[in-house]
Design a protein around this motif. Structure first.
Motif, PDB file in Angstrom:
ATOM      1  N   GLN A 302       0.802  -1.127  -0.119  1.00 34.65           N
ATOM      2  CA  GLN A 302       0.044  -0.069  -0.085  1.00 34.65           C
ATOM      3  C   GLN A 302       0.794   1.289  -0.146  1.00 34.65           C
ATOM      4  O   GLN A 302       0.325   2.350  -0.142  1.00 34.65           O
ATOM      5  CB  GLN A 302      -0.771   0.055   1.369  1.00 34.65           C
ATOM      6  CG  GLN A 302      -1.926  -1.051   1.279  1.00 34.65           C
ATOM      7  CD  GLN A 302      -2.502  -1.282   2.640  1.00 34.65           C
ATOM      8  OE1 GLN A 302      -2.404  -0.134   3.763  1.00 34.65           O
ATOM      9  NE2 GLN A 302      -3.009  -2.282   2.717  1.00 34.65           N
ATOM     10  N   ALA A 303       2.209   1.102   0.093  1.00 35.32           N
ATOM     11  CA  ALA A 303       2.871   2.453   0.282  1.00 35.32           C
ATOM     12  C   ALA A 303       3.196   2.960  -1.085  1.00 35.32           C
ATOM     13  O   ALA A 303       3.185   2.542  -1.889  1.00 35.32           O
ATOM     14  CB  ALA A 303       4.243   1.717   0.982  1.00 35.32           C
ATOM     15  N   ASP A 304       3.321   4.203  -0.888  1.00 30.46           N
ATOM     16  CA  ASP A 304       3.700   5.208  -2.111  1.00 30.46           C
ATOM     17  C   ASP A 304       5.088   5.247  -2.228  1.00 30.46           C
ATOM     18  O   ASP A 304       5.830   5.641  -3.312  1.00 30.46           O
ATOM     19  CB  ASP A 304       3.262   6.663  -1.655  1.00 30.46           C
ATOM     20  CG  ASP A 304       1.774   6.807  -1.624  1.00 30.46           C
ATOM     21  OD1 ASP A 304       1.066   6.507  -2.814  1.00 30.46           O
ATOM     22  OD2 ASP A 304       1.011   6.852  -0.573  1.00 30.46           O
ATOM     23  N   ILE A 305       5.790   4.917  -1.363  1.00 36.43           N
ATOM     24  CA  ILE A 305       7.458   4.824  -1.155  1.00 36.43           C
ATOM     25  C   ILE A 305       7.928   3.927  -0.036  1.00 36.43           C
ATOM     26  O   ILE A 305       7.586   3.700   0.900  1.00 36.43           O
ATOM     27  CB  ILE A 305       7.960   6.263  -1.101  1.00 36.43           C
ATOM     28  CG1 ILE A 305       9.564   6.125  -1.337  1.00 36.43           C
ATOM     29  CG2 ILE A 305       8.075   6.785   0.062  1.00 36.43           C
ATOM     30  CD1 ILE A 305      10.548   7.249  -1.558  1.00 36.43           C
ATOM     31  N   ILE A 306       8.787   3.096  -0.572  1.00 38.21           N
ATOM     32  CA  ILE A 306       9.438   1.994   0.523  1.00 38.21           C
ATOM     33  C   ILE A 306      11.049   2.433   0.821  1.00 38.21           C
ATOM     34  O   ILE A 306      11.628   2.804  -0.076  1.00 38.21           O
ATOM     35  CB  ILE A 306       9.722   0.901  -0.378  1.00 38.21           C
ATOM     36  CG1 ILE A 306       8.123   0.130  -0.685  1.00 38.21           C
ATOM     37  CG2 ILE A 306      10.298  -0.318   0.575  1.00 38.21           C
ATOM     38  CD1 ILE A 306       8.338  -1.099  -1.743  1.00 38.21           C
ATOM     39  N   PHE A 307      11.178   2.585   1.958  1.00 44.66           N
ATOM     40  CA  PHE A 307      12.469   2.841   2.490  1.00 44.66           C
ATOM     41  C   PHE A 307      13.239   1.229   2.738  1.00 44.66           C
ATOM     42  O   PHE A 307      12.790   1.073   3.807  1.00 44.66           O
ATOM     43  CB  PHE A 307      12.649   3.383   3.899  1.00 44.66           C
ATOM     44  CG  PHE A 307      12.038   4.968   3.618  1.00 44.66           C
ATOM     45  CD1 PHE A 307      12.131   5.687   2.524  1.00 44.66           C
ATOM     46  CD2 PHE A 307      11.528   5.627   4.880  1.00 44.66           C
ATOM     47  CE1 PHE A 307      11.701   6.907   2.284  1.00 44.66           C
ATOM     48  CE2 PHE A 307      11.130   7.148   4.830  1.00 44.66           C
ATOM     49  CZ  PHE A 307      10.994   7.533   3.578  1.00 44.66           C
ATOM     50  N   LEU A 308      14.080   0.708   1.827  1.00 45.05           N
ATOM     51  CA  LEU A 308      14.698  -0.370   2.072  1.00 45.05           C
ATOM     52  C   LEU A 308      15.874  -0.295   2.802  1.00 45.05           C
ATOM     53  O   LEU A 308      17.089   0.374   2.166  1.00 45.05           O
ATOM     54  CB  LEU A 308      14.778  -1.081   0.767  1.00 45.05           C
ATOM     55  CG  LEU A 308      15.440  -2.574   0.721  1.00 45.05           C
ATOM     56  CD1 LEU A 308      14.870  -3.405   1.940  1.00 45.05           C
ATOM     57  CD2 LEU A 308      15.326  -2.948  -0.457  1.00 45.05           C
ATOM     58  N   MET A 309      15.804  -0.500   4.097  1.00 43.42           N
ATOM     59  CA  MET A 309      17.064  -0.492   5.023  1.00 43.42           C
ATOM     60  C   MET A 309      18.156  -1.860   5.050  1.00 43.42           C
ATOM     61  O   MET A 309      17.545  -2.806   5.231  1.00 43.42           O
ATOM     62  CB  MET A 309      16.586  -0.078   6.109  1.00 43.42           C
ATOM     63  CG  MET A 309      17.775   0.480   7.335  1.00 43.42           C
ATOM     64  SD  MET A 309      17.238   0.779   8.839  1.00 43.42           S
ATOM     65  CE  MET A 309      16.716   2.575   8.651  1.00 43.42           C
ATOM     66  N   VAL A 310      19.498  -1.341   4.947  1.00 41.45           N
ATOM     67  CA  VAL A 310      20.485  -2.473   5.428  1.00 41.45           C
ATOM     68  C   VAL A 310      21.272  -1.996   6.236  1.00 41.45           C
ATOM     69  O   VAL A 310      21.397  -0.741   6.516  1.00 41.45           O
ATOM     70  CB  VAL A 310      21.132  -2.852   4.072  1.00 41.45           C
ATOM     71  CG1 VAL A 310      20.254  -3.565   2.924  1.00 41.45           C
ATOM     72  CG2 VAL A 310      21.785  -1.693   3.310  1.00 41.45           C
TER      73      VAL A 310
END
Ligand SMILES: Nc1nc2c(ncn2[C@@H]2O[C@H](COP(=O)(O)OP(=O)(O)OP(=O)(O)O)[C@@H](O)[C@H]2O)c(=O)[nH]1
Ligand SMILES: [Mg+2]
Length: 461
Positions: A302-310
């Protein structure tokens, strides 16, 4: 819902506050208020004088017990919020004085107002149209300054004006066509078929730009969603807390700290951004983990943007790479966290795996590069949405659907005019379109839809 009733409701939240307001609207407002109000200086209150505030006491007429010290304002129909007689009683802001004053009003014949009933009366009595009534809710629920500004535009009737002028153009066209149909042999000074087509197209263009505006409005009304995902322990909750500037989520060095999704809103360049912290994505050890992971995935969808964290202080893992694959093609930002520690992550490999992506290096605990993260986020999210610098309008889902319906009718009308189909058909399509637009301003809106709209309001609004 009987409009003859006099309605009463608390207009401020029940709890402790400076003042608490009870308001009453309808024919019997003054007669009820007269029975429970005693003026402080013993003088008689002039009930025929409008917009007058009086100091005094609310007294139970039965046992003569004083309930509260109040300011009571008399407002005469029709220059009031509902266009009816209104009495507003400012009590001390405690739940008991408010409730007791309310109960006295109810005992003397007023009825407890339904949610939004005051505003519904303002609409039914013609003070505002339906689009303006819906703006009242936008003003109350505005999450940012800019959101408030455009909600107020709606309240002033700017959206309604656009609808009225569209309708006027359509009515002109319909009357022209109807005159031709009714008096086919007479010389009527009417525009040619091509001119009519042109006029139809002009109306369609205006309708289109309103529909487009609805998309811009969505972000001011509902805000946008950003979801933080990544393996356990990479620092997702720490980032949420840093962006909120408070310790909202539990942070610990134990992987699997966050089990459920946590949603909080921040103001991002004038629009509300809802940030969702999720459970770490990895192998589920039990059903709770499984559910957490399921929820994280559904937030991601559902997100407009994804913060993919490593985690920059550790080597890349298979799980990280799996997430790179899963989010490919989505609107995403790659965050390398913990850059304050010595680095072991393979940046070259990340670049090779994701050559097109923006990668931002941050430290959630130290706050490094968070401003840059905000800037890039707003650029990424807003890139496809043209923000009108002048006065944009809030258009809600219901209104947008109605606009789409009107557009369909107009497209049919255009088709009819092209193929030389009888003009009666064209008129029918145009009238259908007019009917749809009437649902925005409220002329043709059914009771069930009105019920649904006003049930979203609070009691006393
Ligand atoms: N040095 C350093 N430590 C950090 C940073 N961000 C988070 N941490 C630490 O990493 C650990 C995990 O942080 P969390 O924010 O709980 O991580 P998470 O991704 O939410 O973890 P789960 O909820 O288990 O998935 C904590 O001990 C944090 O203090 C950072 O930027 N630098
Ligand atoms: Mg967490």
């Amino acid at each position: 819902m009987d409009q003859e009733d006099t309605i009463i409701a608390p207009a401020t939240p029940i709890g402790q506050s400076g003042i608490g307001i009870v308001r009453m609207s309808g024919r019997r407002s003054f007669s009820i208020a007269k029975k429970i109000f005693r003026s402080s200086n013993g003088s008689r209150v002039n009930w025929s004088s409008t917009f007058r505030t009086h100091h005094g006491w609310i007294v139970d007429p039965e046992n003569k017990e004083t309930v509260d010290e109040v300011l009571l304002t008399i407002m005469h129909s029709p220059k009031t919020y509902t266009r009816e007689d209104i009495v507003e009683i400012n009590c001390h802001g405690g739940s008991i004085p408010l409730r007791k004053t309310l109960e006295l009003g109810l005992k003397l014949g007023a009825r407890l107002a339904k949610p939004g009933e005051f505003t519904r009366r303002a609409f039914l009595n013609g003070r505002i149209d339906l689009a303006q009534a819906e703006s009242v809710l936008d003003v109350v629920q505005a999450k940012t300054d800019k959101g408030l500004m455009i909600a107020v535009n709606g309240l002033k009737g700017k959206f309604s004006q656009k609808i009225y002028s569209l309708k006027e153009e359509m009515v002109d066209l319909v009357s022209c066509l109807e005159a031709e149909i009714e008096f086919p042999d007479e010389e009527i000074d009417s525009p040619s078929r091509t001119a009519k087509k042109k006029q139809l197209k002009r109306i369609l263009t205006k309708l289109d730009s309103l529909i487009e505006m609805g998309e811009t409005a969505r972000i001011y009304r509902e805000g946008l969603k950003a979801v933080i995902i990544g393996r356990p322990n990479v620092g997702k909750s720490s980032l949420l807390n840093a962006l909120l500037d408070r310790e909202r989520a539990i942070v610990s060095c134990i992987p699997g700290t966050t089990r459920d999704t946590i949603e909080e809103s921040i103001n991002m360049k004038g629009f509300p951004l809802c940030i969702i912290d999720t459970a770490g994505l990895g192998k589920a050890k039990n059903v709770v983990d499984q559910e957490g992971i399921k929820r994280a995935h559904s937030s991601m969808d559902q997100a407009d943007i994804i913060f993919l964290m490593v985690d920059g202080s550790l080597p890349l893992t298979e799980e990280d790479e799996l997430l790179f694959q899963k989010t490919r093609g989505k609107n995403r930002l790659i965050l390398v966290n913990k850059i304050d520690l010595s680095q072991r992550i393979d940046r070259q490999k990340m670049k090779t795996l994701m050559p097109q992506d923006v990668i931002i290096e941050i430290s959630a605990t130290r706050g490094t590069n968070l401003e840059k993260l905000k800037e890039v986020t707003s650029e990424l999210i807003l890139k496809e949405i043209v923000l009108s610098p002048s006065s944009p309008l809030l258009i809600n889902v219901r209104q947008k659907n109605v606009l789409e319906q009107a557009k369909k009718s107009l497209l049919r009308a255009l088709e009819a005019s092209r193929e030389g189909i009888p003009e009666e058909m064209l008129v029918l399509d145009l009238k259908e379109g007019l009917n749809s637009l009437g649902e925005i301003t409220g002329e043709t809106t059914g009771e069930d839809i009105l019920d649904r709209i006003f049930s979203n309001f609070c009691i006393g609004k």
